[in-house]
Scaffold this motif. Sequence first.
Motif, PDB file in Angstrom:
ATOM      1  N   VAL A 188      36.250  41.767  38.375  1.00  9.56           N
ATOM      2  CA  VAL A 188      37.169  40.825  37.719  1.00  9.56           C
ATOM      3  C   VAL A 188      37.790  39.904  38.781  1.00  9.56           C
ATOM      4  N   HIS A 189      38.182  40.502  39.899  1.00  6.30           N
ATOM      5  CA  HIS A 189      38.843  39.765  40.971  1.00  6.30           C
ATOM      6  C   HIS A 189      37.959  38.646  41.531  1.00  6.30           C
ATOM      7  N   TYR A 190      36.625  38.810  41.376  1.00 13.71           N
ATOM      8  CA  TYR A 190      35.659  37.820  41.850  1.00 13.71           C
ATOM      9  C   TYR A 190      35.943  36.439  41.243  1.00 13.71           C
ATOM     10  N   GLY A 191      36.547  36.452  40.036  1.00 14.03           N
ATOM     11  CA  GLY A 191      36.835  35.196  39.345  1.00 14.03           C
ATOM     12  C   GLY A 191      37.801  34.300  40.118  1.00 14.03           C
ATOM     13  N   ARG A 192      38.720  34.913  40.849  1.00 15.86           N
ATOM     14  CA  ARG A 192      39.653  34.128  41.685  1.00 15.86           C
ATOM     15  C   ARG A 192      40.153  35.049  42.803  1.00 15.86           C
ATOM     16  N   PRO A 193      39.488  34.989  43.962  1.00 16.13           N
ATOM     17  CA  PRO A 193      39.783  35.954  45.020  1.00 16.13           C
ATOM     18  C   PRO A 193      41.234  35.921  45.500  1.00 16.13           C
ATOM     19  N   ASP A 194      41.951  34.818  45.273  1.00 13.18           N
ATOM     20  CA  ASP A 194      43.332  34.792  45.765  1.00 13.18           C
ATOM     21  C   ASP A 194      44.320  35.323  44.708  1.00 13.18           C
ATOM     22  N   ALA A 195      43.800  35.806  43.581  1.00 16.44           N
ATOM     23  CA  ALA A 195      44.706  36.331  42.540  1.00 16.44           C
ATOM     24  C   ALA A 195      45.286  37.669  42.990  1.00 16.44           C
ATOM     25  N   ASP A 196      46.551  37.948  42.606  1.00 18.69           N
ATOM     26  CA  ASP A 196      47.118  39.259  42.967  1.00 18.69           C
ATOM     27  C   ASP A 196      46.813  40.264  41.857  1.00 18.69           C
TER      28      ASP A 196
END
Length: 713
Positions: A555-563
Amino acid sequence: MKFGSSKNKELRLRWSMPGRERWEVARLHRNPLLAIEMETRLRRYSRISQVAANAETGRILVLFPPTLIKSRHIKRYIEKALEEALQCIAPQPLPAETSERTSADPLQRRMGKVFDKQLVDIVATGNGVSVKALRKPLSLSTANAVLTVLSPIALSLLVATPISGGLPFLATLGLRSKLAQFIFLGGSYLGLKTMDSYVSYLTNKNWGEYSQERERALRMKVFEKIQSMDTAYLENEPPEKLMALINNDIDKISAFLSEAPPTVWRKWLTIGIGTAILGLVSPLVLLLTLIPAPYLYYLEKRHFTEAGKNFGKVAMDKDAQNQILAGNFNGSATVKSFASEPREYRRLSDNSDQLYASRVEALRENAGFYAKNNYAFMMGISVPLVYASYGLMIGRFTFTEVMIQMSMAPTMMESSSGHNLINYQYQEAKQAAKRLDALLHVSPGILDGPYVLERGAVRGDLSFEAVTFGYGESPVLEDFSLSIPANRTIALVGGTGSGKSTIVKLLQRFYDVDQGRILVDGNDVRDFRLDNLRNLVGVVSQDVFLFNGTIYENVHYGRPDADREEVLEACRVAEMLEFVEAQPAGFDTVVGDRGQKLSGGQRQRISIARTILKNPPILILDEATSSVDNKTEAAIQRSVNRLSENRTTIIIAHRLSTVRHADRIYFLKDGELHEEGTHENLLDLNGEYAQLWHLQASHEPSDPFEETGVGRG
Ligand SMILES: Nc1ncnc2c1ncn2[C@@H]1O[C@H](COP(=O)(O)OP(=O)(O)OP(=O)(O)O)[C@@H](O)[C@H]1O
């Protein structure tokens, strides 16, 4: 690359305290590859404890123990890392035609005339053939060769001293007594042997480091190139071929680099120095020593050809054996059901006979080669020694001279053999370089446009203007026009192969249109930077690709800078928390290769959560719910509806119940718009859409979205 007067503009110290400095590096801005390369290089300095380069801000943070390193050195380290990293990731300046290519680096050009030019260029990939990088390994190899020759000479003199009654040249140095000479020679011999071992270690280490450094630079360059390739190229090249380029071919070049240059350099120098010494002592002994050399060369050359053929045959038979065994074990139920065990036994028995024959042939040839090779080698040592002993008997040579000949002949013979192995590695490396060079010189057709897009500023108006496009000769889309106002949901429906997916591939510039243009907010997509454009579009498709990591990572791959909070929120909106909690390790559950350990619906929800996290202004749903049951479809549809709020959305679907609530539906036939309107308009029109709707309605017991009260686009 030298910065000269521009140095100050490149680097600016933004902030400093003991042990911490933050520098602004102009070129780092929006250059993530440069950030990675700079970090890698700075981490190699053992006195720097931590580095973090940020391509968004263009800044680099360096942590270091202030007692060990002075602040002014940090700037130098950063300058050096920047210089090397820029050379490593600089775009290939070479034109596409091989014949027109020229190497900028003069040493590279000179080496390209002596050795295979493509191999030299490939080895130089990134930062040229650096004299500085080669100086140390070459000096060590030279020292290694000198020590290889000096050690046996020292031993000869040491042994000769007690018998010959002393060496006159040592007496002139003040070592008159035999004992003094013996101590001096014994000490020298032991000292030389110690140095020989240590220098050998340093030589191997330095060539190893050099080849590993080149291997790394080459691997990153090739990977960067493959990533930049057009979709059309990647679709034509099987992944195994690309993996073989990165693994096998680069390994071949690295193996060649770590072995061939030091070995050849050492052998040639040893032959040179040995020839000079033997020539001084006795030209005839030198000649006798060198006579078997051409024969040894011929033997090795023949052996490599024969061994290549023999081991190729062995490998083929072994492959066939593996296939027989794999087929037998995987299909054991089929074998049993046809009672074909005896037939399988016969197949393996025939194969084993062949494997036996090819192995025996290979071993026979090997044994023959080693026998002849040893004989010629021994003759190369023995004949000169017999002659030298005769010379001692008749007083032509002193004992010291005979001892020198005795020690030099084997050293020379050893150095004149083994060139074929090097030649074999050279040929392999040349072929590998040819393939890599061809890849590195393919020019991608789809390139970045000049404009940087601010994501927040995009409304999401889409327009296809008279687009014509074909993968080959015949067009898939012809004079195709379509306008989608921002935040609307439209649907593309139509028969298989009518061009629906092609439209979204063109929007993302996986391919470029042949004629016409595609506009986002009135701007041609070819004018945008590719990464900017692709960040605008989120795709949820039927074939979800998940990486072999955890659910959270996917899931995090969608926006690596997301917390973590943002990731969990996206998962909540995608209605996947329930199934994640049921997994043994929750979010840390590993999904398996391509997500095989999850069901189609679960993979689909991860894909939706990933897209929610990416938060693109344009959304494409390509058969997003086609492979799940009605209940899952309804749940996914709820998430998708939330996802498509306030975004321009294109839905592609065969099942018309999925698209009936779209603001507008476009029915495609053979790459052309056949019918368009709302669901109700199209039913009133009573054309092909209406026929398809009635056909599907008669097969579906009920509309799942009506049942669950979802499905409004
Ligand atoms: N990479 C490709 N190379 C060559 N031809 C292709 C490629 N992709 C699609 N095509 C061809 O282009 C045509 C349109 O394909 P496209 O995938 O756009 O159709 P579609 O309407 O999305 O079909 P479906 O509903 O079956 O997914 C088809 O004839 C297809 O064979």
